[in-house]
Design a protein around this motif. Sequence first.
Motif, PDB file in Angstrom:
ATOM      1  N   GLY A 169      -7.494  -0.892  -0.060  1.00 19.92           N
ATOM      2  CA  GLY A 169      -6.445  -1.150   0.933  1.00 19.92           C
ATOM      3  C   GLY A 169      -6.994  -1.946   2.115  1.00 19.92           C
ATOM      4  O   GLY A 169      -6.307  -2.804   2.667  1.00 19.92           O
ATOM      5  N   ILE A 185       0.894  -1.174   0.000  1.00 19.15           N
ATOM      6  CA  ILE A 185       0.000   0.000   0.000  1.00 19.15           C
ATOM      7  C   ILE A 185       0.923   1.211   0.000  1.00 19.15           C
ATOM      8  O   ILE A 185       1.794   1.324   0.868  1.00 19.15           O
ATOM      9  N   SER A 186       0.778   2.104  -0.984  1.00 16.67           N
ATOM     10  CA  SER A 186       1.758   3.187  -1.068  1.00 16.67           C
ATOM     11  C   SER A 186       1.119   4.567  -1.000  1.00 16.67           C
ATOM     12  O   SER A 186      -0.061   4.743  -1.269  1.00 16.67           O
ATOM     13  N   ALA A 187       1.957   5.550  -0.620  1.00 14.44           N
ATOM     14  CA  ALA A 187       1.538   6.946  -0.460  1.00 14.44           C
ATOM     15  C   ALA A 187       1.740   7.697  -1.771  1.00 14.44           C
ATOM     16  O   ALA A 187       2.429   7.229  -2.672  1.00 14.44           O
ATOM     17  N   THR A 201       6.441   6.260  13.624  1.00 19.17           N
ATOM     18  CA  THR A 201       6.821   6.031  12.219  1.00 19.17           C
ATOM     19  C   THR A 201       6.601   4.562  11.865  1.00 19.17           C
ATOM     20  O   THR A 201       6.595   4.206  10.688  1.00 19.17           O
ATOM     21  N   VAL A 258      -9.307   3.996  -0.188  1.00 17.88           N
ATOM     22  CA  VAL A 258      -9.047   3.304   1.072  1.00 17.88           C
ATOM     23  C   VAL A 258      -9.640   1.891   1.101  1.00 17.88           C
ATOM     24  O   VAL A 258      -9.009   0.951   1.590  1.00 17.88           O
ATOM     25  N   VAL A 263      -4.056  -0.091   9.746  1.00 17.57           N
ATOM     26  CA  VAL A 263      -3.531  -1.240   8.999  1.00 17.57           C
ATOM     27  C   VAL A 263      -2.791  -2.194   9.945  1.00 17.57           C
ATOM     28  O   VAL A 263      -3.018  -3.407   9.930  1.00 17.57           O
ATOM     29  N   GLU A 280       2.844  16.055  12.271  1.00 17.41           N
ATOM     30  CA  GLU A 280       3.465  16.183  10.953  1.00 17.41           C
ATOM     31  C   GLU A 280       2.516  16.917   9.999  1.00 17.41           C
ATOM     32  O   GLU A 280       1.451  16.404   9.665  1.00 17.41           O
ATOM     33  N   CYS A 295       8.556  12.146   3.635  1.00 15.90           N
ATOM     34  CA  CYS A 295       8.477  11.666   5.016  1.00 15.90           C
ATOM     35  C   CYS A 295       9.706  12.122   5.781  1.00 15.90           C
ATOM     36  O   CYS A 295       9.668  12.285   6.996  1.00 15.90           O
ATOM     37  N   LEU A 326       5.699   5.114   8.172  1.00  7.97           N
ATOM     38  CA  LEU A 326       4.691   6.154   8.402  1.00  7.97           C
ATOM     39  C   LEU A 326       5.343   7.539   8.560  1.00  7.97           C
ATOM     40  O   LEU A 326       6.484   7.727   8.177  1.00  7.97           O
ATOM     41  N   GLY A 327       4.594   8.450   9.122  1.00 11.91           N
ATOM     42  CA  GLY A 327       5.013   9.854   9.139  1.00 11.91           C
ATOM     43  C   GLY A 327       6.260  10.130   9.961  1.00 11.91           C
ATOM     44  O   GLY A 327       6.621   9.380  10.873  1.00 11.91           O
ATOM     45  N   SER A 340      -1.430   4.758  -4.351  1.00 13.57           N
ATOM     46  CA  SER A 340      -2.193   5.917  -3.864  1.00 13.57           C
ATOM     47  C   SER A 340      -3.244   6.305  -4.898  1.00 13.57           C
ATOM     48  O   SER A 340      -2.964   6.350  -6.104  1.00 13.57           O
TER      49      SER A 340
END
Length: 511
Positions: free
Chosen positions: A226, A159-161, A473, A223, A250, A398, A298, A265-266, A188
């Motif tokens: 995902g 799953i990508s941003a 993160t 979403v 997730v 963030e 990120c 993550l962030g 995304s």
Amino acid sequence: MATYSITDFSALGLKPTNAGTWTGRQSSNAGTSLTSYSPVDGKAIGEVSTTTRAEYDAALEKAHAAFVHWRTIPAPKRGEYVRQFGDVLRANKDLLGKLVSYEMGKSLQEGWGEVQEMIDICDYAVGLSRQLTGLTFQSERPNHHMMEQWHPLGIVGVISAFNFPVAVWSWNAALAWVCGDVVVWKASEKAPLCAVACQHLWNQVATSNDLPEGISTIVTGAVEVGQWMTADMRVPLVSATGSTAMGRKVGSVVAERFGRSILELGGNNAIIVTPEADLKMTVIGTVFGAVGTAGQRCTSTRRLIVHESIFNKVVDVLKKAYSQLTIGNPLDPTVHVGPLIDSAAVAQYERALTEVVREGGTILVEGGVLSGPGYESGCYVKPAIAHVENHFAIVQHETFAPILYLMTYSTLEEAIALQNRVPQGLSSAIMTLNMREAHTFLSAAGSDCGIANVNIGTSGAEIGGAFGGEKETGGGRESGSDSWKAYMRRQTNTLNYGNNLPLAQGIVFNI
Ligand code: NAD
């Protein structure tokens, strides 16, 4: 100002439509479609079909069938296919980099850089395909061999941003493939055309080598798609890149079913600037880290922790550097700052600047949303700097935009405590020419992040090292070092080549 030519994406598997846009439809399903808008000019670039539940299930079946075949191919041979994929990427670097830049809004240099990262990870994976090594152990029992083997897991869900629309998938895919896994990718919803293009390029390798469909698969949508993957028992590993809010969901759903996850993550990344810093290097590292990709990495630099004795000097040089920044079409090589991804991101940016002031911060470099010719998409914002306290709620959060928070410290111990006192733990840096300060920062009592740098900024990383961060993160690691182990299952083998069956720990069991 340079403009994009969007007339030639057909080599990436996109088809022109009568409306002058592109279609990357994978099927003629009755489901809804997803339109991709460019933040560069606000125009629709094209559309893709969204995957229905029935199509998703069929794709997973195909992926499993492909896995059953793929895992029997020797790893170095799988590496050879990945090598070929790297060559296809080399041949298409220019065009794919342009699509990344146009769909996501990062500079063309960074778009090409992202494709270069894909090529690099393919090269890395080729070498790795001969180095998936296990250990051997000395057995306590006579005539026994003990060893461990690494076997593939099966279907790896990615799953990508939006902000790394191609590289993050390839970090996962290249490693997963040589490990013997197959990959199903939920890209995304903000950059679906990039995913269609990558699939098209992989298909060239699959077709020319007579490989089955399903080694690489994309499923498109928001979403919900995902969520199907996260809850799916057929997916033993979910590698998810995105916000902490997404990762929290997730991670818990995957853990609930005893699956594995890699969570990327962030971040809330800081640079400590000590009195012994090289100021020129500090400015380059800070400005690139804070405004590069319009603050949408990120690893973007969000906080600058400056020694009180040099604070005014640092503010002066940063103000000067910020006054020279150009904001505009990211295809133009003279432009430093491109657009944010969409209007929701712009709203977050504005909200953060309002919050900073409400919490008592001082704006040192004014922000603002740009309008007028060249800024029609409404996504272009001015990089801003604010003087804050680390404990402000907005500083702890963030904000995915070019806002840099400055704060002061008096002792190195205090600076490290400030750097660590946020929920996230991705990237960190110290600018100093003092060996004691540098090593203290890298020690166990130093930075608590997954990445800690000396005399370079927080932004960007080489594929050779493991990439990822601690705390919120997510704790995942991708790319280099021994990250490949996350894509495999470990099996301990004990083999008795003697005539007796001695039990471990000297236990006697007479029958
Ligand atoms: P996002 O969390 O909004 O979405 C990321 C992906 O997750 C999308 O594909 C989305 O559809 C999917 N998703 C969202 N909720 C989900 C759910 N409940 N179940 C399953 N899938 C779900 O993130 P974004 O705005 O695209 O990207 C920006 C964020 O990503 C930032 O926080 C950034 O720091 C982070 N990021 C982290 C890294 C890293 O390696 N640590 C790299 C790039 C981006």
